[in-house]
Design a protein around this motif. Structure first.
Motif, PDB file in Angstrom:
ATOM      1  N   GLY A   1       8.110  -1.373   7.946  1.00 15.15           N
ATOM      2  CA  GLY A   1       6.194  -1.162   7.883  1.00 15.15           C
ATOM      3  C   GLY A   1       5.788  -0.064   6.614  1.00 15.15           C
ATOM      4  N   ASN A   2       7.301   0.499   5.468  1.00 13.37           N
ATOM      5  CA  ASN A   2       6.807   1.672   5.035  1.00 13.37           C
ATOM      6  C   ASN A   2       7.226   0.162   3.230  1.00 13.37           C
ATOM      7  OD1 ASN A   2       6.412   3.404   6.722  1.00 13.37           O
ATOM      8  ND2 ASN A   2       8.794   3.643   6.928  1.00 13.37           N
ATOM      9  N   LEU A   3       6.113   1.012   3.210  1.00 16.34           N
ATOM     10  CA  LEU A   3       5.458  -0.279   1.850  1.00 16.34           C
ATOM     11  C   LEU A   3       5.471   0.317   0.173  1.00 16.34           C
ATOM     12  CD1 LEU A   3       2.977  -2.316   3.186  1.00 16.34           C
ATOM     13  CD2 LEU A   3       5.299  -2.733   3.482  1.00 16.34           C
ATOM     14  N   LEU A   4       7.239   1.051  -0.087  1.00 18.12           N
ATOM     15  CA  LEU A   4       6.584   1.857  -1.759  1.00 18.12           C
ATOM     16  C   LEU A   4       6.893   0.421  -2.897  1.00 18.12           C
ATOM     17  CD1 LEU A   4       6.605   3.883  -3.483  1.00 18.12           C
ATOM     18  CD2 LEU A   4       9.632   4.132  -2.849  1.00 18.12           C
TER      19      LEU A   4
ATOM     20  N   LEU B   1       3.348   4.234  -1.877  1.00 21.39           N
ATOM     21  CA  LEU B   1       3.675   4.257  -0.072  1.00 21.39           C
ATOM     22  C   LEU B   1       2.656   3.783   0.814  1.00 21.39           C
ATOM     23  CD1 LEU B   1       5.798   3.941   2.016  1.00 21.39           C
ATOM     24  CD2 LEU B   1       5.589   7.097   2.204  1.00 21.39           C
ATOM     25  N   ILE B   2       2.758   2.782   1.483  1.00 22.81           N
ATOM     26  CA  ILE B   2       1.591   2.349   2.154  1.00 22.81           C
ATOM     27  C   ILE B   2       2.337   2.667   3.952  1.00 22.81           C
ATOM     28  CG2 ILE B   2      -0.393   0.482   2.849  1.00 22.81           C
ATOM     29  CD1 ILE B   2      -0.676   0.340   0.215  1.00 22.81           C
ATOM     30  N   GLU B   3       1.600   3.323   4.885  1.00 25.66           N
ATOM     31  CA  GLU B   3       2.700   2.765   6.147  1.00 25.66           C
ATOM     32  C   GLU B   3       1.388   1.573   6.751  1.00 25.66           C
ATOM     33  OE1 GLU B   3       2.903   6.696   7.823  1.00 25.66           O
ATOM     34  OE2 GLU B   3       3.659   7.308   6.020  1.00 25.66           O
ATOM     35  N   ALA B   4       2.168   0.354   6.953  1.00 24.94           N
ATOM     36  CA  ALA B   4       1.300  -0.650   7.283  1.00 24.94           C
ATOM     37  C   ALA B   4       2.268  -1.499   8.572  1.00 24.94           C
ATOM     38  CB  ALA B   4       0.979  -1.623   6.565  1.00 24.94           C
ATOM     39  N   PRO B   5       2.721  -0.748   9.427  1.00 26.39           N
ATOM     40  CA  PRO B   5       3.896  -1.416  10.421  1.00 26.39           C
ATOM     41  C   PRO B   5       3.470  -2.669  11.444  1.00 26.39           C
ATOM     42  CG  PRO B   5       3.359  -0.076  11.532  1.00 26.39           C
ATOM     43  CD  PRO B   5       2.716   0.136  10.350  1.00 26.39           C
TER      44      PRO B   5
ATOM     45  N   ILE C   1       1.800  -8.608   4.313  1.00 30.29           N
ATOM     46  CA  ILE C   1       1.704  -7.626   2.962  1.00 30.29           C
ATOM     47  C   ILE C   1       0.781  -7.824   2.906  1.00 30.29           C
ATOM     48  CG2 ILE C   1       3.024  -8.947   1.793  1.00 30.29           C
ATOM     49  CD1 ILE C   1       4.166  -6.036   0.528  1.00 30.29           C
ATOM     50  N   TRP C   2       0.024  -8.916   2.713  1.00 29.57           N
ATOM     51  CA  TRP C   2      -1.175  -9.692   1.821  1.00 29.57           C
ATOM     52  C   TRP C   2      -2.629  -9.122   2.305  1.00 29.57           C
ATOM     53  CZ3 TRP C   2       1.929 -10.425  -1.768  1.00 29.57           C
ATOM     54  CH2 TRP C   2       3.303 -11.480  -1.520  1.00 29.57           C
ATOM     55  N   GLU C   3      -2.330  -8.979   3.540  1.00 33.00           N
ATOM     56  CA  GLU C   3      -3.796  -8.015   3.981  1.00 33.00           C
ATOM     57  C   GLU C   3      -3.649  -6.434   3.896  1.00 33.00           C
ATOM     58  OE1 GLU C   3      -2.783  -8.259   8.100  1.00 33.00           O
ATOM     59  OE2 GLU C   3      -3.040 -11.481   8.578  1.00 33.00           O
ATOM     60  N   VAL C   4      -2.684  -5.828   3.134  1.00 34.05           N
ATOM     61  CA  VAL C   4      -2.769  -4.612   2.641  1.00 34.05           C
ATOM     62  C   VAL C   4      -4.012  -4.808   1.714  1.00 34.05           C
ATOM     63  CG1 VAL C   4      -1.963  -2.625   2.200  1.00 34.05           C
ATOM     64  CG2 VAL C   4      -1.305  -4.224   3.343  1.00 34.05           C
TER      65      VAL C   4
ATOM     66  N   PRO D   1      -4.132  -3.463  -2.434  1.00 30.56           N
ATOM     67  CA  PRO D   1      -3.421  -2.574  -3.307  1.00 30.56           C
ATOM     68  C   PRO D   1      -4.201  -1.679  -3.866  1.00 30.56           C
ATOM     69  CG  PRO D   1      -3.423  -5.309  -3.277  1.00 30.56           C
ATOM     70  CD  PRO D   1      -4.759  -5.114  -2.875  1.00 30.56           C
ATOM     71  N   PRO D   2      -3.520  -0.912  -4.303  1.00 28.20           N
ATOM     72  CA  PRO D   2      -3.727   0.421  -4.767  1.00 28.20           C
ATOM     73  C   PRO D   2      -4.368   0.576  -5.979  1.00 28.20           C
ATOM     74  CG  PRO D   2      -1.485   0.514  -4.097  1.00 28.20           C
ATOM     75  CD  PRO D   2      -1.979  -0.773  -3.568  1.00 28.20           C
ATOM     76  N   ASP D   3      -3.619  -0.683  -7.056  1.00 31.92           N
ATOM     77  CA  ASP D   3      -3.399  -0.655  -8.166  1.00 31.92           C
ATOM     78  C   ASP D   3      -3.024  -1.974  -9.049  1.00 31.92           C
ATOM     79  OD1 ASP D   3      -1.005   0.256  -8.423  1.00 31.92           O
ATOM     80  OD2 ASP D   3      -1.340   2.216  -8.982  1.00 31.92           O
ATOM     81  N   PRO D   4      -2.752  -2.205 -10.362  1.00 28.49           N
ATOM     82  CA  PRO D   4      -2.462  -3.922 -10.324  1.00 28.49           C
ATOM     83  C   PRO D   4      -0.519  -3.715 -10.488  1.00 28.49           C
ATOM     84  CG  PRO D   4      -4.531  -3.241 -11.368  1.00 28.49           C
ATOM     85  CD  PRO D   4      -4.249  -1.962 -10.570  1.00 28.49           C
ATOM     86  N   ALA D   5      -0.323  -2.527 -10.624  1.00 27.38           N
ATOM     87  CA  ALA D   5       1.634  -2.863 -10.441  1.00 27.38           C
ATOM     88  C   ALA D   5       1.198  -3.016  -9.211  1.00 27.38           C
ATOM     89  CB  ALA D   5       1.284  -0.725 -11.153  1.00 27.38           C
ATOM     90  N   TRP D   6       1.352  -2.334  -8.238  1.00 36.42           N
ATOM     91  CA  TRP D   6       1.466  -2.080  -7.172  1.00 36.42           C
ATOM     92  C   TRP D   6       0.994  -3.625  -6.810  1.00 36.42           C
ATOM     93  CZ3 TRP D   6       0.043  -3.806  -2.160  1.00 36.42           C
ATOM     94  CH2 TRP D   6       1.045  -3.827  -1.156  1.00 36.42           C
ATOM     95  N   GLU D   7       1.160  -4.618  -6.645  1.00 36.02           N
ATOM     96  CA  GLU D   7       0.092  -6.573  -6.643  1.00 36.02           C
ATOM     97  C   GLU D   7       1.322  -6.827  -7.459  1.00 36.02           C
ATOM     98  OE1 GLU D   7      -3.752  -8.495  -5.772  1.00 36.02           O
ATOM     99  OE2 GLU D   7      -3.605  -7.261  -7.575  1.00 36.02           O
ATOM    100  N   ALA D   8       1.708  -6.661  -8.581  1.00 30.67           N
ATOM    101  CA  ALA D   8       2.428  -7.395  -9.649  1.00 30.67           C
ATOM    102  C   ALA D   8       3.375  -7.425  -8.773  1.00 30.67           C
ATOM    103  CB  ALA D   8       2.107  -6.494 -10.781  1.00 30.67           C
ATOM    104  N   GLU D   9       4.274  -5.968  -8.473  1.00 31.78           N
ATOM    105  CA  GLU D   9       5.717  -6.535  -7.687  1.00 31.78           C
ATOM    106  C   GLU D   9       5.406  -6.674  -6.672  1.00 31.78           C
ATOM    107  OE1 GLU D   9       7.921  -2.241  -7.121  1.00 31.78           O
ATOM    108  OE2 GLU D   9       7.231  -1.637  -8.469  1.00 31.78           O
ATOM    109  N   VAL D  10       4.398  -6.743  -5.580  1.00 31.62           N
ATOM    110  CA  VAL D  10       4.724  -7.608  -4.055  1.00 31.62           C
ATOM    111  C   VAL D  10       4.225  -9.158  -4.797  1.00 31.62           C
ATOM    112  CG1 VAL D  10       3.030  -7.929  -2.052  1.00 31.62           C
ATOM    113  CG2 VAL D  10       3.600  -5.428  -2.789  1.00 31.62           C
TER     114      VAL D  10
END
Length: 581
Positions: free
Chosen positions: A53-56, A61-65, A69-72, A74-83
């Motif tokens: 659940g450590n999503l880097l 880094l977002i801790e979401a055990p 992942i789609w319920e998190v 996104p802190p910015d567009p780059a994070w969302e694009a990687e996911v």
């Protein structure tokens, strides 16, 4: 953003959404014809972290055990694009345990449930191509134990995304994004029932794109070595997939692989990492070696420049110099003002580096990383050798082109009495200060010493007039300049000999010593090392030589040598001083 750019971006989003929803209505695929061998290599350590659940991603880094992942948020567009690109599936597959498989399956079918109807941020051609490759590579990993309903959803979504790609790949910006889209379409066409008609047009388009984007030196317009590696990897994957089905590779595609492989070998340091210029990093661990092996190309680059970079190598030492003008036009959106900057690696240990791309750490770090002071070269009067222009939009991100960049960068590589010599210059400071920067580097045959010479010169009457104007503006106090050598974070350094030298200890046990001649002030200052995959910049140090240009010609000499060779370097510097007197 201009009205035209705003309209174009909005239209692209609208068309992507329309074609995504149309594709989502199709029921095209029910099974694999064949499944290409998984070629993506993930990180076992990162896969374990993701399963916990450590999503880097993208520096966040977002801790979401126990969270989809789609319920998190996104802190910015780059994070969302990687996911959305599903690169994380490589890491989970590298673990290969039931727990990581369960996470991969829940995230994959969570995506289908949430976005499979053609809505959401993942429906761009480049992300769709990236996603298709991962789904196909790891199909056996995620389908093992899945019921028939989930399997049917998986195949149906693959087919829908393939249809979307076939209609929208031409809307991707030229470069890596388009190569991702076309490779994904080839993969899907070869693998899925009913998708075979998409292979031929994608194969032709990929060959044409190779001919347009890969130049005679085997380089890209962006001059980003890591991006070149990613393109090369995609081309080798597509070639292997076509060969596995006994299908011909387009001649343009095949020729591009042959041109790129020698260039990547030139841009590879002694430790196996790529030179970090123009937004590129060292490259994913093992990616370069794997891609070169798959390509089967053994050729090395002939003497001269490779994608605008010069390489000096001897013994266990490699030096790579940015020896060309920065990328121009749209290719300059991520370019750096790094002309004549160099990096040096000794064995498996980087010594002299550039700060790197700060894009993952936010806008301010991204801009700072592009400036000349973030590179191992000379910076004049606080100016960069190129400036950032007005922001524009590319692939949904706000970026600035480089403007007023050097246009004349003469380079010569020749043999020195005891090694190899690089000579280069650039006119990036002529318009502002009337001065041309020239750099001479000599690497000894055994790779144990590097001697450098920097010159600032007003070469023409108009340049001298401009220099005089700048001098008058500072009341003849001289134009300040700094010569910077950024050190890798793992280098331990200290001032020696009363501040006349800097000793640098590598973790391999090697000791290098920096010395200089010419009256400049020598200091050790704070620096940073910017790299993807970390939460924050790494603290490091930089050697700085500071002085003022008082005349039409200014010169400063310096040397880097392994500890036992320091006396020789000092002797050579002293001999040169005597010859000039």
């Amino acid at each position: 953003m201009s009205d035209t750019e705003s309209w174009q971006a909005a239209r692209s989003r609208l068309m992507n959404g329309l074609h995504a929803r149309l594709a989502a209505r199709a029921r095209p695929a029910t099974a694999f014809v064949s499944s290409p061998e998984p070629r993506t290599v993930g990180s076992f350590a990162k896969g374990r972290q993701l399963a916990a659940g450590n999503l880097l991603f993208a520096g966040h880094l977002i801790e979401a055990p126990d969270t989809l992942i789609w319920e998190v948020t996104p802190p910015d567009p780059a994070w969302e694009a990687e996911v959305q690109g599903f690169g994380w599936m490589d890491d989970l597959a590298a673990v290969g345990e039931p727990a990581s498989r369960a996470v991969a399956r829940s995230w994959l079918w969570g995506w289908i449930d949430r976005y499979g109807r053609g809505r959401g941020p993942g429906w761009t051609p480049e992300l769709t191509g990236r996603r298709l490759i991962r789904w196909i590579h790891h199909a056996l990993f995620v389908l093992r134990g899945a019921d028939s309903e989930r399997s049917a959803q998986f195949y149906r979504s693959l087919g829908q995304q393939t249809i979307f790609l076939s209609r929208r790949w031409q809307s991707t910006p030229p470069g890596l994004a388009r190569f991702e889209a076309l490779t994904g379409m080839i993969y899907a066409g070869l693998s899925l029932e009913g998708m075979e008609p998409h292979v031929a047009p994608a194969r032709r388009a990929l060959g044409a794109e190779c001919s347009r984007q890969i130049d005679a030196q085997g380089g890209l317009p962006t001059r980003n070595a890591e991006e070149l590696l990613e393109v090369f990897t995609l081309l080798t994957w597509a070639s292997a997939a076509l060969n596995d089905r006994d299908m011909e590779v387009d001649p343009g595609h095949e020729a591009a692989i042959g041109r790129i492989a020698p260039t990547l070998r030139t841009l590879r340091h002694a430790d196996g990492g790529l030179a970090r210029f123009h937004g590129g990093g060292r490259g994913a661990e093992g990616r370069l070696e794997s891609a070169l092996a798959v390509s089967g190309v053994r050729k090395r680059q002939a003497d001269g420049l490779a994608m605008g970079f010069a390489r000096l190598s001897a013994g266990r030492t490699s030096v790579i110099v940015d020896a060309a003008p920065p990328p121009a036009g749209r290719a300059s959106f991520n370019a750096h003002a790094s002309t004549l900057a160099f990096e040096l690696t000794s064995g498996r240990r980087p010594l002299i580096v550039n700060c790197g791309s700060g894009a993952v750490f936010g806008e301010e770090w991204r801009r700072a990383g592009r400036a000349t002071p973030s590179h191992s070269t000379l910076c004049l009067d606080g100016y960069s050798s190129a400036r950032l222009g007005k922001p524009g939009w590319i692939a949904g991100a706000r970026r600035e082109m480089l403007e007023d960049a050097p246009t004349n960068v003469p380079v010569q590589i020749s043999h020195a009495p005891d090694g190899i010599r690089f000579e280069g210059g650039h006119n990036g400071y002529v318009d502002t200060h009337g001065l041309t920067h020239a750099r001479i580097l000599e690497l000894t045959f055994d790779g144990r010493g590097l001697v450098g010479e920097e010159l600032l010169m007003a070469l023409e009457d108009a340049h001298k007039k401009r220099f005089d104007q700048r001098m008058d503006a500072v009341k003849l106090q001289g134009l300040p300049y700094q010569l910077r050598f950024h050190l890798h974070p793992e280098v331990d350094c200290a001032l020696d000999m009363g501040g006349a030298a800097v000793s640098m200890a590598l973790r391999s046990g090697e000791i290098w010593v920096f010395r200089h001649e010419g009256g400049a002030e020598l200091t050790l200052e704070a620096s940073v090392y910017l790299e993807k995959g970390r939460l924050r910049p790494r603290a490091s140090k930089q050697i700085v030589l500071s002085a003022r240009a008082m005349e039409y010609a200014t010169r400063i000499r310096w040397s880097l040598a392994k500890a036992q060779d320091t006396a020789i370097a000092i002797r050579d510097l002293a001999r040169d001083e005597e010859d000039d007197s």
